[in-house]
Design a protein around this motif. Structure first.
Motif, short mmCIF file in Angstrom:
data_model
loop_
_atom_site.label_atom_id
_atom_site.label_comp_id
_atom_site.label_asym_id
_atom_site.label_seq_id
_atom_site.Cartn_x
_atom_site.Cartn_y
_atom_site.Cartn_z
N PHE A 496 0.85 -1.19 0.00
CA PHE A 496 0.00 0.00 0.00
C PHE A 496 0.88 1.24 0.00
CE2 PHE A 496 -2.92 -3.25 1.31
CZ PHE A 496 -4.09 -2.89 0.64
N PRO A 497 1.43 1.58 -1.19
CA PRO A 497 2.36 2.71 -1.25
C PRO A 497 1.65 4.02 -0.91
CG PRO A 497 1.96 1.79 -3.46
CD PRO A 497 1.18 0.96 -2.49
N THR A 498 2.40 4.98 -0.43
CA THR A 498 1.79 6.27 -0.10
C THR A 498 2.28 7.38 -1.03
OG1 THR A 498 3.53 6.63 1.52
CG2 THR A 498 1.46 5.72 2.34
N ASP A 499 3.26 7.07 -1.88
CA ASP A 499 3.70 8.06 -2.86
C ASP A 499 2.73 8.00 -4.05
OD1 ASP A 499 5.12 9.78 -4.52
OD2 ASP A 499 6.21 8.11 -5.41
N PRO A 500 2.02 9.12 -4.33
CA PRO A 500 0.99 9.05 -5.36
C PRO A 500 1.49 8.59 -6.73
CG PRO A 500 1.20 11.30 -4.46
CD PRO A 500 2.08 10.42 -3.66
N GLU A 501 2.70 8.99 -7.08
CA GLU A 501 3.20 8.60 -8.41
C GLU A 501 3.42 7.08 -8.47
OE1 GLU A 501 6.27 11.16 -9.85
OE2 GLU A 501 6.04 10.42 -11.90
N GLU A 502 3.85 6.52 -7.35
CA GLU A 502 4.02 5.07 -7.29
C GLU A 502 2.66 4.37 -7.38
OE1 GLU A 502 5.92 2.04 -4.05
OE2 GLU A 502 6.67 4.09 -4.03
N VAL A 503 1.68 4.92 -6.69
CA VAL A 503 0.32 4.34 -6.76
C VAL A 503 -0.20 4.43 -8.20
CG1 VAL A 503 -2.06 4.46 -5.91
CG2 VAL A 503 -0.17 5.01 -4.37
N PHE A 504 0.07 5.56 -8.85
CA PHE A 504 -0.43 5.73 -10.22
C PHE A 504 0.20 4.70 -11.16
CE2 PHE A 504 -0.70 7.67 -14.45
CZ PHE A 504 -2.07 7.93 -14.50
N ALA A 505 1.49 4.42 -10.97
CA ALA A 505 2.14 3.43 -11.83
C ALA A 505 1.51 2.05 -11.61
CB ALA A 505 3.64 3.40 -11.53
N GLU A 506 1.20 1.72 -10.38
CA GLU A 506 0.56 0.43 -10.09
C GLU A 506 -0.84 0.38 -10.67
OE1 GLU A 506 0.86 -1.12 -5.97
OE2 GLU A 506 -1.21 -1.84 -6.26
N LEU A 507 -1.57 1.49 -10.51
CA LEU A 507 -2.91 1.60 -11.09
C LEU A 507 -2.86 1.38 -12.60
CD1 LEU A 507 -5.04 4.83 -10.46
CD2 LEU A 507 -4.74 3.90 -12.73
N GLY A 508 -1.84 1.93 -13.23
CA GLY A 508 -1.68 1.75 -14.67
C GLY A 508 -1.52 0.27 -15.03
N ARG A 509 -0.71 -0.43 -14.26
CA ARG A 509 -0.53 -1.87 -14.53
C ARG A 509 -1.83 -2.63 -14.29
NH1 ARG A 509 4.12 -0.71 -11.74
NH2 ARG A 509 3.54 -1.78 -9.80
N ALA A 510 -2.54 -2.27 -13.23
CA ALA A 510 -3.80 -2.97 -12.92
C ALA A 510 -4.84 -2.70 -14.01
CB ALA A 510 -4.32 -2.55 -11.55
N SER A 511 -4.78 -1.51 -14.63
CA SER A 511 -5.78 -1.16 -15.64
C SER A 511 -5.42 -1.69 -17.03
CB SER A 511 -5.94 0.37 -15.72
OG SER A 511 -4.87 0.94 -16.44
N ALA A 512 -4.15 -2.13 -17.20
CA ALA A 512 -3.68 -2.50 -18.54
C ALA A 512 -4.57 -3.57 -19.16
CB ALA A 512 -2.24 -3.01 -18.47
N GLY A 513 -5.01 -3.35 -20.37
CA GLY A 513 -5.87 -4.32 -21.05
C GLY A 513 -7.34 -4.18 -20.71
N GLY A 514 -7.66 -3.36 -19.69
CA GLY A 514 -9.07 -3.14 -19.33
C GLY A 514 -9.70 -2.09 -20.22
#
Ligand SMILES: Nc1nc2c(c(=O)[nH]1)N[C@H]1C(S)=C(S)[C@@H](COP(=O)(O)OP(=O)(O)OC[C@H]3O[C@@H](n4cnc5c(=O)[nH]c(N)nc54)[C@H](O)[C@@H]3O)O[C@H]1N2
Ligand SMILES: Nc1nc2c(c(=O)[nH]1)N[C@H]1C(S)=C(S)[C@@H](COP(=O)(O)OP(=O)(O)OC[C@H]3O[C@@H](n4cnc5c(=O)[nH]c(N)nc54)[C@H](O)[C@@H]3O)O[C@H]1N2
Ligand code: SF4
Ligand SMILES: [Mo]
Length: 697
Positions: A496-514
């Motif tokens: 559960f990262p707290t750095d927003p840019e790190e969260v955004f990168a993870e969100l990008g991976r989770a959204s990939a292909g969606g």
């Protein structure tokens, strides 16, 4: 001396106007224009200009609060004490009553990063299926309809400025001159070019003042009106048969359904006279580029999905979606109303606008989260159903609220407030002691807008970066910190990262292909390009980056066969019709100077907080003996509200309007839900209005 100004975005609505923020004085901020940001080009509304008003205000929460079991009062606590307490009680409740004993309620005002992390927290750290958010009360009917018709849900499938180049724009239930004022300039420019604006609203609003044709139906009449339009378009041979044959399916059934909606029947259901209906169809049939835009007036109904589908049918029959400067769009509402529904805080969704009951979606997201797919819970309850089930309702016994004030904004609010009071544990994260926070066992003070960084997706599907401009007040933490702090106390091994840019990168991976693919978007690109439109998939190393997608549907729709779907809308009418005891229609909505439940704007001194009022027509006022400025009582089957009358000739004589920014309006509203979107019927119920005889009625 102000510090250098940082370009960022407004804390409020879905226009996400660009502005600059600089520190001024010890705690204040100075807001300035950011002319280069294209959506508002420097323009701001009053709420935007005064958004700094909570900085340094006494209303701002700066320490966690915990309810003392002996006195029943909230008292200051330190962060560790508050988070330890919350985690211990959540764990105990889950051990005793199962995972779903804990629920989470999010908001469409949260950044993408917060919405994403909150969804992950619910599914992974809490393991609960019980999460939903206030966006369910916002544009969910338009979302359901767009998914059914187009296979994808992006509020506007084109940039907002495209409005200027349409020939006819039809606004169904939008008062954008007050709800997103800088957007009104597009209507003005369209008219300067010779284009026409049609406004459909039971009130002649400031938006209707810009209309070439204004139609004033009874609340809840929009579906029947669309069927009447389809009927006449077909009768005149104005249907684009080539488009219908090549780009859509299902028109024959719609044609059959509309055949029964001759103008006299439409008039009986809507109050719109046959000549007005013909005037509308004249405009539509003769135009090369028609844009139909819906907002909450059309959508917040127990038949909201069907109503939007009917207006999409109109746009499809005219051959518009996918054509430049034409088509259908929904004007979303909250700052991140769009992104808030894409990253997994909705009861049935995972990040990337994936469906939680789709095994492939579960497998993808579980891989990103590093958990076995079978550990992910299934579908939870929708917003109203979730709140209605709390505590005494037999459902979850604890609720965490991030970014909503349901005591004011939930339909049938008296009932929902009772449910909240019956919880074993209510935890509210907020900037201020909202009406909902005031009921909480634990209140956690969080950073707001220019005090933190994160992305928002505006009404056009443009992902923008709200940058931190000033330091937060001492003692407050970001929602990301709260989520991470609780997750670690609950013993979660997921990140559960707290750095927003790190969260955004993870969100990008989770959204990939969606469907809502953000994987090709980065903070750097957003800054360089003034926002990036999703879908924007990542591309392999060495290849050019994906440019993002400002316009959808040029070649095909997002359905399996690439064609748009006509869906037959069946008119049922409002869940509650006027009768002799409750003879008028009640509708609700917004005023320019207040935002939503008012938790933020009512506390800003420059925005006059005059309290609620009841708008009614002089004819109705005469009949009941009401006078402008004097109190009236509005009563429905659920409750009553006493407030000053505002007597105006701009509303239908059979309808009253109450803004929902103060406690009261939602004691009146009906909790009938749309069968598909689960949207409550905020925009119409049956009411009586009377003048109190003396004192309190
Ligand atoms: N000032 C201000 N701006 C805001 C907000 C705010 O609270 N205050 N909130 C933001 C959010 S979250 C949202 S969702 C948007 C909402 O933006 P809008 O949808 O523009 O706002 P509303 O006032 O809820 O409703 C619009 C209009 O619908 C009309 N209406 C009521 N019933 C009906 C009906 O049955 N049919 C039709 N055709 N019209 C009807 C109302 O009279 C009203 O003028 O605004 C955003 N911007
Ligand atoms: N009668 C009636 N009722 C309605 C409507 C209507 O038209 N008529 N409209 C509906 C619509 S469209 C909407 S969107 C809802 C909105 O209604 P609410 O869900 O109540 O929305 P807000 O008032 O914006 O509440 C947001 C709360 O979160 C806090 N907050 C702001 N930013 C943050 C943050 O980053 N983190 C955290 N933790 N808190 C934050 C604010 O201070 C505020 O207390 O109301 C719905 N209710
Ligand atoms: S229109 Fe919306 S985003 Fe723009 S300044 Fe006003 S509230 Fe903020
Ligand atoms: Mo909204």
């Amino acid at each position: 001396m102000p510090t250098p100004a940082t370009p960022t975005h407004c804390p409020y609505c879905s226009l996400q106007c660009g502005m600059t923020v600089a520190r001024a004085g010890r705690v204040g901020v100075e807001i300035g224009t950011w002319n280069e940001f294209p959506v508002n080009a420097g323009a701001l509304c009053r709420k935007g200009w005064t958004a700094g008003g909570l900085r340094g205000s006494r209303e701002r929460l700066t320490t966690p609060l915990v309810r003392d079991p002996d006195t029943g009062e909230l008292r200051a606590a330190d962060w560790d004490e508050a988070l330890d307490l919350v985690a211990a009680r959540l764990r105990a409740l889950q051990e005793a009553h199962g995972r779903d004993a804990v629920a989470v309620f999010g908001g469409g005002g949260l950044t993408n990063e917060k919405a994403y992390l909150l969804g992950k927290f619910a599914r992974v750290a809490l393991g609960t299926s019980q999460i939903d958010y206030n966006g369910r009360w916002c544009m969910s009917s338009a979302a359901s309809a767009a998914n059914l018709a187009f296979g994808i849900d992006r509020g506007l499938p084109f940039p907002l400025a495209d409005v200027e180049d349409a020939d006819v724009v039809v606004l169904v239930g939008s008062n954008l001159a007050e709800t997103m004022p800088p957007a009104a300039r597009h209507l003005d420019r369209l008219r300067e070019r010779g284009g026409r604006v049609v406004v459909v609203d039971p009130r002649r609003t400031p938006t209707a003042e810009r209309a070439d044709l204004f139609l004033q139906p009874v609340p809840g009449g929009d579906l029947a009106l669309a069927l009447g339009v389809l009927h006449l378009l077909d009768a005149r041979g104005a249907v684009d048969e080539v488009y219908v044959a090549t780009r859509t399916t299902g028109f024959d059934d719609v044609r059959r359904a509309a055949a029964a909606w001759w103008p006299e029947r439409v008039e009986r259901a809507t109050g719109i006279a046959a000549d007005e209906l013909h005037a509308l169809v004249d405009l539509l049939a003769g135009a090369a580029r028609v844009m139909v835009l819906t907002a909450r007036g059309a959508e917040q109904h127990a038949q909201g999905t069907a109503t939007v589908l009917a207006w999409i049918d109109v746009a499809l029959a005219l051959g518009m979606p996918g054509r430049p400067y034409a088509g259908y769009g929904c004007l979303t509402g909250q700052g991140n109303g769009q992104g808030g529904r894409e990253h997994g805080q909705k009861a049935d969704q995972l990040p990337g606008y994936r469906m939680i009951d789709d095994p492939a979606a579960r497998a993808h997201v579980a891989r990103v989260w590093g958990v076995p797919p079978e550990n992910l819970p299934g579908k939870g309850r929708s917003a109203y159903e979730l709140l209605e089930s709390l505590g005494d309702g037999g459902g979850p016994r604890a609720l965490l609220v991030h970014g909503s004030n349901p005591v004011v904004s939930a339909p049938n609010a008296t009932r929902i407030t009772r449910r909240l009071e019956s919880l074993d544990l209510l935890v509210v994260c907020d900037l201020v002691l909202s009406e909902t926070a005031a009921l909480a066992d634990v209140v956690l003070p969080v950073t707001q807008w220019a005090e933190e960084t994160g992305t928002m997706t505006n009404l056009e599907g443009r992902v923008v970066l709200r940058r931190q401009a000033v330091a937060p007040p001492e003692g407050v933490r970001s929602d990301l910190d709260v989520i991470a702090g609780l997750a670690s106390r609950l013993g979660s091994s997921a990140g559960f990262p707290t750095d927003p840019e790190e969260v955004f990168a993870e969100l990008g991976r989770a959204s990939a292909g969606g469907r809502a693919d953000y994987s090709g978007i980065s903070y750097a690109r957003i800054v360089a390009e003034h926002g990036v439109f999703w879908p924007c998939p990542s591309t392999p190393e060495g290849q050019a980056p994906h440019p993002g997608t400002p316009r959808l549907f040029a070649d095909s729709f997002a359905t399996p066969d690439g064609r748009a779907r006509f869906v037959v809308p069946e008119y049922v009418g409002p869940a509650e019709e006027p009768d002799p005891s409750y003879p008028v229609h009640l509708t609700t909505g917004r005023v320019l100077a207040q935002y939503q439940s008012g938790a933020q704007t009512r506390r800003i001194r420059e925005l006059a907080d005059d309290g609620p009022f009841v708008e009614l027509h002089p004819t109705l006022a005469d009949r009941i003996g009401a006078a402008d400025g004097r109190p009236v009582v509005v009563r429905t089957r659920r409750g009553e509200l006493r407030a000053p009358a505002r007597v105006v000739a701009t509303i239908r004589p059979d309808t009253v309007f109450v803004p929902f920014h103060w406690v009261g309006a939602n004691r009146l509203t009906n909790d009938a839900l749309d069968p598909v979107s689960r949207m409550p019927e905020f925009k119409v119920c049956a009411a009586q209005v009377l003048v109190p005889s003396s004192g309190r009625p």
